[in-house]
Design a protein around this motif. Structure first.
Motif, PDB file in Angstrom:
ATOM      1  N   ASP A  12      42.285  52.589  39.078  1.00  0.00           N
ATOM      2  CA  ASP A  12      42.275  51.411  38.224  1.00  0.00           C
ATOM      3  C   ASP A  12      42.473  50.115  39.014  1.00  0.00           C
ATOM      4  O   ASP A  12      41.950  49.069  38.629  1.00  0.00           O
ATOM      5  CB  ASP A  12      43.361  51.511  37.152  1.00  0.00           C
ATOM      6  N   LEU A  13      43.226  50.188  40.095  1.00  0.00           N
ATOM      7  CA  LEU A  13      43.539  48.979  40.873  1.00  0.00           C
ATOM      8  C   LEU A  13      42.599  48.768  42.060  1.00  0.00           C
ATOM      9  O   LEU A  13      42.839  47.867  42.871  1.00  0.00           O
ATOM     10  CB  LEU A  13      44.992  49.038  41.362  1.00  0.00           C
ATOM     11  N   GLN A  14      41.547  49.551  42.180  1.00  0.00           N
ATOM     12  CA  GLN A  14      40.606  49.401  43.290  1.00  0.00           C
ATOM     13  C   GLN A  14      40.050  47.984  43.429  1.00  0.00           C
ATOM     14  O   GLN A  14      39.962  47.476  44.540  1.00  0.00           O
ATOM     15  CB  GLN A  14      39.450  50.400  43.167  1.00  0.00           C
ATOM     16  N   PRO A  15      39.658  47.300  42.329  1.00  0.00           N
ATOM     17  CA  PRO A  15      39.122  45.946  42.505  1.00  0.00           C
ATOM     18  C   PRO A  15      40.143  44.950  43.067  1.00  0.00           C
ATOM     19  O   PRO A  15      39.783  43.915  43.601  1.00  0.00           O
ATOM     20  CB  PRO A  15      38.716  45.523  41.088  1.00  0.00           C
ATOM     21  N   PHE A  16      41.428  45.288  42.957  1.00  0.00           N
ATOM     22  CA  PHE A  16      42.484  44.374  43.373  1.00  0.00           C
ATOM     23  C   PHE A  16      43.170  44.801  44.669  1.00  0.00           C
ATOM     24  O   PHE A  16      44.205  44.259  45.026  1.00  0.00           O
ATOM     25  CB  PHE A  16      43.542  44.274  42.269  1.00  0.00           C
ATOM     26  N   LYS A  17      42.592  45.775  45.385  1.00  0.00           N
ATOM     27  CA  LYS A  17      43.321  46.365  46.511  1.00  0.00           C
ATOM     28  C   LYS A  17      43.591  45.379  47.639  1.00  0.00           C
ATOM     29  O   LYS A  17      44.656  45.424  48.246  1.00  0.00           O
ATOM     30  CB  LYS A  17      42.616  47.613  47.022  1.00  0.00           C
ATOM     31  N   GLY A  18      42.686  44.471  47.920  1.00  0.00           N
ATOM     32  CA  GLY A  18      42.924  43.483  48.978  1.00  0.00           C
ATOM     33  C   GLY A  18      44.071  42.558  48.635  1.00  0.00           C
ATOM     34  O   GLY A  18      44.940  42.265  49.468  1.00  0.00           O
ATOM     35  N   ALA A  19      44.106  42.094  47.381  1.00  0.00           N
ATOM     36  CA  ALA A  19      45.181  41.197  46.949  1.00  0.00           C
ATOM     37  C   ALA A  19      46.519  41.933  46.900  1.00  0.00           C
ATOM     38  O   ALA A  19      47.552  41.367  47.275  1.00  0.00           O
ATOM     39  CB  ALA A  19      44.848  40.603  45.590  1.00  0.00           C
ATOM     40  N   ILE A  20      46.505  43.184  46.450  1.00  0.00           N
ATOM     41  CA  ILE A  20      47.749  43.956  46.376  1.00  0.00           C
ATOM     42  C   ILE A  20      48.297  44.212  47.772  1.00  0.00           C
ATOM     43  O   ILE A  20      49.502  44.080  48.021  1.00  0.00           O
ATOM     44  CB  ILE A  20      47.520  45.272  45.598  1.00  0.00           C
ATOM     45  N   GLU A  21      47.415  44.572  48.706  1.00  0.00           N
ATOM     46  CA  GLU A  21      47.840  44.805  50.090  1.00  0.00           C
ATOM     47  C   GLU A  21      48.422  43.521  50.692  1.00  0.00           C
ATOM     48  O   GLU A  21      49.467  43.547  51.345  1.00  0.00           O
ATOM     49  CB  GLU A  21      46.649  45.300  50.909  1.00  0.00           C
ATOM     50  N   SER A  22      47.774  42.387  50.458  1.00  0.00           N
ATOM     51  CA  SER A  22      48.265  41.116  50.986  1.00  0.00           C
ATOM     52  C   SER A  22      49.599  40.723  50.355  1.00  0.00           C
ATOM     53  O   SER A  22      50.502  40.249  51.046  1.00  0.00           O
ATOM     54  CB  SER A  22      47.236  40.013  50.757  1.00  0.00           C
ATOM     55  N   ALA A  23      49.720  40.916  49.036  1.00  0.00           N
ATOM     56  CA  ALA A  23      50.979  40.602  48.358  1.00  0.00           C
ATOM     57  C   ALA A  23      52.101  41.504  48.866  1.00  0.00           C
ATOM     58  O   ALA A  23      53.233  41.044  49.053  1.00  0.00           O
ATOM     59  CB  ALA A  23      50.813  40.758  46.850  1.00  0.00           C
ATOM     60  N   HIS A  24      51.793  42.765  49.115  1.00  0.00           N
ATOM     61  CA  HIS A  24      52.806  43.688  49.645  1.00  0.00           C
ATOM     62  C   HIS A  24      53.274  43.236  51.021  1.00  0.00           C
ATOM     63  O   HIS A  24      54.470  43.255  51.322  1.00  0.00           O
ATOM     64  CB  HIS A  24      52.238  45.107  49.701  1.00  0.00           C
ATOM     65  N   ARG A  25      52.337  42.828  51.860  1.00  0.00           N
ATOM     66  CA  ARG A  25      52.720  42.346  53.189  1.00  0.00           C
ATOM     67  C   ARG A  25      53.571  41.088  53.088  1.00  0.00           C
ATOM     68  O   ARG A  25      54.520  40.912  53.852  1.00  0.00           O
ATOM     69  CB  ARG A  25      51.463  42.092  54.032  1.00  0.00           C
ATOM     70  N   LEU A  73      39.777  35.604  38.446  1.00  0.00           N
ATOM     71  CA  LEU A  73      39.452  35.298  39.836  1.00  0.00           C
ATOM     72  C   LEU A  73      39.975  36.326  40.840  1.00  0.00           C
ATOM     73  O   LEU A  73      39.518  36.354  41.982  1.00  0.00           O
ATOM     74  CB  LEU A  73      39.987  33.916  40.215  1.00  0.00           C
ATOM     75  N   LEU A  74      40.933  37.151  40.436  1.00  0.00           N
ATOM     76  CA  LEU A  74      41.560  38.074  41.389  1.00  0.00           C
ATOM     77  C   LEU A  74      40.592  39.064  42.020  1.00  0.00           C
ATOM     78  O   LEU A  74      40.675  39.302  43.225  1.00  0.00           O
ATOM     79  CB  LEU A  74      42.732  38.801  40.744  1.00  0.00           C
ATOM     80  N   PRO A  75      39.649  39.671  41.287  1.00  0.00           N
ATOM     81  CA  PRO A  75      38.723  40.589  41.973  1.00  0.00           C
ATOM     82  C   PRO A  75      37.913  39.899  43.077  1.00  0.00           C
ATOM     83  O   PRO A  75      37.695  40.470  44.142  1.00  0.00           O
ATOM     84  CB  PRO A  75      37.816  41.100  40.853  1.00  0.00           C
ATOM     85  N   THR A  76      37.497  38.659  42.845  1.00  0.00           N
ATOM     86  CA  THR A  76      36.756  37.920  43.868  1.00  0.00           C
ATOM     87  C   THR A  76      37.645  37.625  45.068  1.00  0.00           C
ATOM     88  O   THR A  76      37.248  37.831  46.219  1.00  0.00           O
ATOM     89  CB  THR A  76      36.222  36.591  43.274  1.00  0.00           C
ATOM     90  N   ILE A  77      38.856  37.165  44.800  1.00  0.00           N
ATOM     91  CA  ILE A  77      39.802  36.879  45.880  1.00  0.00           C
ATOM     92  C   ILE A  77      40.150  38.161  46.619  1.00  0.00           C
ATOM     93  O   ILE A  77      40.270  38.174  47.848  1.00  0.00           O
ATOM     94  CB  ILE A  77      41.068  36.204  45.315  1.00  0.00           C
ATOM     95  N   SER A  78      40.308  39.245  45.863  1.00  0.00           N
ATOM     96  CA  SER A  78      40.652  40.531  46.464  1.00  0.00           C
ATOM     97  C   SER A  78      39.557  41.015  47.408  1.00  0.00           C
ATOM     98  O   SER A  78      39.835  41.525  48.491  1.00  0.00           O
ATOM     99  CB  SER A  78      40.909  41.560  45.376  1.00  0.00           C
TER     100      SER A  78
END
Length: 185
Positions: A12-25, A73-78
Motif C-alpha cells: 500500500d505504501l509503495q508510491p510513498f517509499k522514497g518520502a518514507i525512507e527520507s522521513a525515516h532518515r 503531491l506526495l507520490p510525485t515527490i516520493s
C-alpha cells in the motif's frame, strides 16, 4: 517472517517509499545536522502560526488543506526522492523494516486502547490516570496552547531518534541483522 498485514502495508505504501525512507532518515538523525533542521522547521511553522494569530477553525481548515495537498503531491515527490536515492535492494529492505515498525506500532496502540476501554481496571490505576489527566488539564488551562503544541510536536519529532540513538546500537544491530537476513533470501 513478516506478518501478512505488514506485507500488505508495504504494498500500500509503495508510491510513498522514497518520502518514507527520507522521513525515516530525518527522524532518526542519520546526519549530524538533522536535529537542527527538525528544530528550525518546527519552530518556523509554529512561529508563523503565532505571528498570524489565526483562529482555531482557520488553522483546522489550513491543516486539512495541507494534508490534501500533501496527499496529492506526495507520490510525485516520493518518486523524485526515490530516484535521488538510487533505490536498490538495501533501500527496499529498509523500507520493509520501516513498514513493519509502523504496523507494530499500530498493533501495540490498538492493544493498548483495547486494554484501556475493555478491561476492568483497578481503582488505583483509574485514580492514577485521572490525576495525570487532571494535571494535563491544569497545565493546558494555565499555559498558552500554541506553546504546548510546539513542545509536544518537538517531543514527538525527537522520540524516534531518541529511541534509535540512545539504544546503544540495539536498534542498529537489529536493523543490520534484518538486512542481512533479507538480502540472503
Amino acid at each position: 517472517m513478516p506478518n501478512q498485514n505488514a506485507k500488505q502495508l508495504v504494498k500500500d505504501l509503495q508510491p510513498f517509499k522514497g518520502a518514507i525512507e527520507s522521513a525515516h532518515r530525518l527522524l532518526t538523525w542519520e546526519k549530524k545536522y538533522y536535529p537542527g533542521l527538525l528544530f528550525v522547521g518546527i519552530s518556523l511553522i509554529y512561529a508563523t502560526f503565532w505571528y498570524l494569530d489565526l483562529s482555531v477553525i482557520t488553522i483546522l481548515f489550513l491543516l486539512v488543506f495541507a494534508v490534501n495537498m500533501f496527499n496529492h503531491l506526495l507520490p510525485t515527490i516520493s518518486r523524485w526522492l526515490g530516484n535521488a536515492l538510487d533505490w536498490d535492494a538495501l533501500h527496499d529492505v529498509r523500507f520493509e523494516h520501516i513498514c513493519e515498525q509502523i504496523y507494530s506500532f499500530k498493533e501495540n496502540w490498538a492493544a493498548w486502547v483495547q486494554y484501556l476501554f475493555n478491561e476492568r481496571m483497578s481503582a488505583g490505576l483509574v485514580t492514577m490516570i485521572s490525576l495525570i489527566l487532571l494535571a494535563f488539564a491544569w497545565i493546558g488551562a494555565n499555559v498558552d496552547n500554541c506553546l504546548l503544541m510546539y513542545v509536544v510536536t518537538l517531543l514527538i519529532a525527537i522520540w524516534a531518534s531518541l529511541k534509535y540513538n540512545l539504544n546503544d546500537g540495539g536498534y542498529k544491530s537489529k536493523l543490520k541483522t534484518f538486512i542481512k537476513k533479507q538480502l540472503q533470501i
